[in-house]
Design an enzyme around this catalytic site. Structure first.
Site, PDB file in Angstrom:
ATOM      1  N   LYS A 208       0.844  -1.206   0.000  1.00  0.00           N
ATOM      2  CA  LYS A 208       0.000   0.000   0.000  1.00  0.00           C
ATOM      3  C   LYS A 208       0.876   1.251   0.000  1.00  0.00           C
ATOM      4  CE  LYS A 208      -3.564   2.293   2.719  1.00  0.00           C
ATOM      5  NZ  LYS A 208      -4.449   2.205   3.889  1.00  0.00           N
ATOM      6  N   GLU A 214      10.888  -4.652   3.816  1.00  0.00           N
ATOM      7  CA  GLU A 214      10.985  -6.051   3.378  1.00  0.00           C
ATOM      8  C   GLU A 214      10.570  -6.167   1.907  1.00  0.00           C
ATOM      9  OE1 GLU A 214       9.474  -4.997   6.171  1.00  0.00           O
ATOM     10  OE2 GLU A 214       9.319  -6.592   7.673  1.00  0.00           O
ATOM     11  N   GLY A 270      -4.455  -2.583   5.501  1.00  0.00           N
ATOM     12  CA  GLY A 270      -3.714  -3.743   4.983  1.00  0.00           C
ATOM     13  C   GLY A 270      -4.357  -5.068   5.316  1.00  0.00           C
ATOM     14  N   ARG A 271      -4.637  -5.292   6.588  1.00  0.00           N
ATOM     15  CA  ARG A 271      -5.128  -6.619   6.985  1.00  0.00           C
ATOM     16  C   ARG A 271      -6.569  -6.877   6.563  1.00  0.00           C
ATOM     17  NH1 ARG A 271      -3.899  -3.279  10.959  1.00  0.00           N
ATOM     18  NH2 ARG A 271      -5.418  -2.610  12.506  1.00  0.00           N
ATOM     19  N   GLU A 356      -3.335  -7.439  15.521  1.00  0.00           N
ATOM     20  CA  GLU A 356      -2.919  -6.125  15.010  1.00  0.00           C
ATOM     21  C   GLU A 356      -4.043  -5.104  15.238  1.00  0.00           C
ATOM     22  OE1 GLU A 356       0.074  -5.954  11.722  1.00  0.00           O
ATOM     23  OE2 GLU A 356      -1.490  -4.841  10.691  1.00  0.00           O
ATOM     24  N   HIS A 387      -1.527 -33.640  18.534  1.00  0.00           N
ATOM     25  CA  HIS A 387      -0.297 -34.325  18.947  1.00  0.00           C
ATOM     26  C   HIS A 387       0.785 -33.351  19.399  1.00  0.00           C
ATOM     27  CE1 HIS A 387      -2.087 -38.003  17.371  1.00  0.00           C
ATOM     28  NE2 HIS A 387      -2.589 -37.191  16.450  1.00  0.00           N
ATOM     29  N   LYS A 512       8.818  -0.200  12.291  1.00  0.00           N
ATOM     30  CA  LYS A 512       9.310  -0.093  10.913  1.00  0.00           C
ATOM     31  C   LYS A 512      10.348   1.010  10.796  1.00  0.00           C
ATOM     32  CE  LYS A 512       5.323  -1.564   8.122  1.00  0.00           C
ATOM     33  NZ  LYS A 512       4.315  -1.110   7.158  1.00  0.00           N
TER      34      LYS A 512
END
Ligand code: F6P
Length: 546
Positions: A208, A214, A270-271, A356, A387, A512
């Site tokens: 965005k 990254e 974003g999410r 978030e 398990h 960030k």
């Protein structure tokens, strides 16, 4: 949206009192007393998703009080505010309109005097045309060959949801091979570049802001690698696509913004963005028609959420149940347990949405909060988790509310396996609730303090562990869309009740920024002025790097 400290309301005090009695009741007794409990505490969504919330430690009066909490805090106003585009993301001065992206019936949604549906539809059309060209092999790479591989370069909200959906809808996939490059760790990029041919690969740079380190560093590295082979800057046009809100940076990167930019809007977080152009990778993986069905499912859940009274409203009820455990039972975590291999990334996605959004400690009045907000969300896929950590839920000391998610049918040739899978889920949710207690006139307190003496204590499972069961008739684009939207709205309601802002993420933003500083320090451009621990670590890193 109202700014009310929920813990100062009279209804909160009543809930506290209710908790003091309810905590002593075993679910075993609740079910025994009320033969109608399942019917009373379950809801069906469009005959495709069943939500059974009867295996929770709530009585009729708890449920009524919880509904009153939502009413008293005027959650109806919060819901309306979101749907009409009010700037409920106040700290970023933005509306929150992911619901508009799946407004499939195209009713006008006006923001700042403009019907935003025009722009949304324009981008959807562009996504449809583009994806058809790629899927039908009409789009050719720089050597004239068709595209076989797509790499989505993005992180966080520009990656997790998309990746989860692509995996969940595997049975709907076409021939294109999909890769996700998210991590800044060089081994990730190497892994992917080793699997692909530049001339047959399309790269989607999904960011965005187009500033996330990254993503941009990975994208720059990929571009360098690509140009080293193609040896022609013009070849980029056939292979690099940007999905962003930052035209200037996209242009600087060398992407043709007229042709190869898919815009996303300020009012999408974003999410919550997989429904936007950020979902292009989904469209490429399963085709535009399936993407539309995903939007349909979400839209129908939006309508359910917007129009139903709280006692029939799935996201509202799930949010209230979460608050019941988080704020009254003080359980710290919630478990997401899909019994479906293709949903193996689902809990990570819900983790991002929940943590978030609601990991906040300042309320909507700007005051420090003195009650619990977002829970720790974690999960695993059934049956594998049985398990690993399952033992702790059954016999540990912590109360961990669970969401079981189980699609009943699939197209696998191994149908017998599916029966086993469902049998596993039934055995876990049933045992978590009722344990292995056989006594007829069983009372929880009696058992804990008296009867335990007369049995082998290590083998006893006392149960009373709460869960919701979400039964899907099948994982389809439609049901998946509805399921995701259900959780999105649940998280929004939790935040609304807890009086926090759910749509910003300032903690992450700060992290960030500070990374840039440490990068300079490591590259020797700056001296460190940190605490002794960080200084000591930097010294070691520099030494070992030599
Ligand atoms: O994970 C933190 C975050 O800020 C998310 O909100 C966002 O989805 C992600 O980073 C990526 O941001 P961008 O799309 O701008 O690269």
């Amino acid at each position: 949206m109202k700014n009310i400290n929920p813990t100062h309301t009279s209804i909160w005090k009543k809930l506290k009192k209710n908790y003091e009695t309810t905590k002593k009741i075993h679910m075993f007794d609740l079910f025994k007393k009320d033969q109608n409990r399942f019917k009373k505490f379950s809801l069906l969504f469009n005959n495709k998703i069943l939500i059974d919330y009867s295996k929770n430690r709530i009585t009729d009066s708890t449920f009524k009080l919880l509904l009153n909490l939502a009413k008293n805090l005027r959650i109806d106003i919060a819901i309306k505010a979101m749907f009409i585009g009010k700037k409920i993301n106040q700290t970023e001065n933005q509306a929150v309109l992911h619901i508009a992206l799946r407004n499939i019936k195209n009713n006008p949604i006006i923001l700042n005097g403009i019907n935003i549906m025009h722009d949304i539809n324009h981008i959807l059309k562009k996504m449809e045309k583009f994806s058809n060209q790629i899927i039908n092999s009409e789009w050719k790479g720089y050597t004239g060959k068709s595209i076989t591989d797509i790499v989505n370069i993005g992180i966080g909200g520009s990656h997790i949801g998309q990746n989860m959906v692509v995996e969940a809808l595997k049975p709907y996939k076409n021939h294109l091979k999909i890769h996700f490059l998210s991590n800044i760790d060089g081994t990730h990029i190497e892994d992917i570049l080793n699997k692909i041919l530049p001339e047959r690969t399309l790269f989607l740079i999904t960011s965005k802001t187009f500033k996330t380190k990254e993503t941009i560093i990975n994208a720059k590295n990929v571009k360098k690698w690509f140009l080293k082979i193609s040896k022609n800057k013009k070849s980029l046009e056939k292979h690099f696509i940007a999905i962003s809100n930052n035209e200037k940076e996209v242009n600087k990167f060398g992407i043709n913004t007229k042709k190869n930019l898919f815009k996303i809007f300020n009012w999408i977080n974003g999410r919550y963005s997989l429904w936007s152009a950020m979902g292009l990778i989904i469209v490429l993986s399963v085709g535009y028609n399936n993407f539309k069905k995903l939007l349909y499912g979400a839209h129908d859940m939006d309508e359910h959420f917007k129009n139903n009274t709280f006692d029939q409203n799935i996201p509202v009820i799930l949010a209230l149940i979460s608050i019941w455990y988080n704020n009254f039972f003080k359980s710290e975590t919630e478990l997401i347990l899909p019994y479906n291999q293709n949903l193996y990334r689902f809990s990570e996605y819900i983790q991002q949405i929940g943590m978030e959004s609601n990991g906040k400690s300042i309320d909507r009045n700007g005051k420090k909060i003195n009650y619990q907000t977002g829970s720790i969300i974690w999960g695993g896929v059934g049956t594998n988790y049985e398990h690993t950590f399952c033992q702790l839920i059954h016999q540990g000391t912590k109360l961990i509310p669970c969401d079981f998610i189980v699609p009943v049918t699939n197209n696998s040739t191994y149908q017998e396996n599916n029966y086993y899978l469902i049998a596993h889920f039934l055995s876990q949710s049933q045992t978590l609730a009722f344990g292995n207690i056989k006594e007829k006139k069983y009372k929880y307190i009696d058992y804990c303090f008296n009867k335990i003496k007369n049995s082998i204590p290590y083998k006893k499972l006392i149960g009373n562990n709460p869960s919701n069961t979400i039964l899907l008739n099948k994982i389809t684009p439609y049901t998946l869309g509805a399921l995701i939207a259900m959780y999105e709205h649940k998280v929004f309601i939790q935040g609304a009740i807890l009086n926090i802002f759910s749509f910003d993420q300032w903690g992450i933003e700060y992290g960030k920024k500070i990374t840039n500083y440490f990068f300079s320090v490591l590259k020797k451009k700056k001296n460190t002025h940190c605490d002794s621990s960080t200084n000591g670590l930097i010294k070691y890193v520099k030494n070992w790097k030599k």
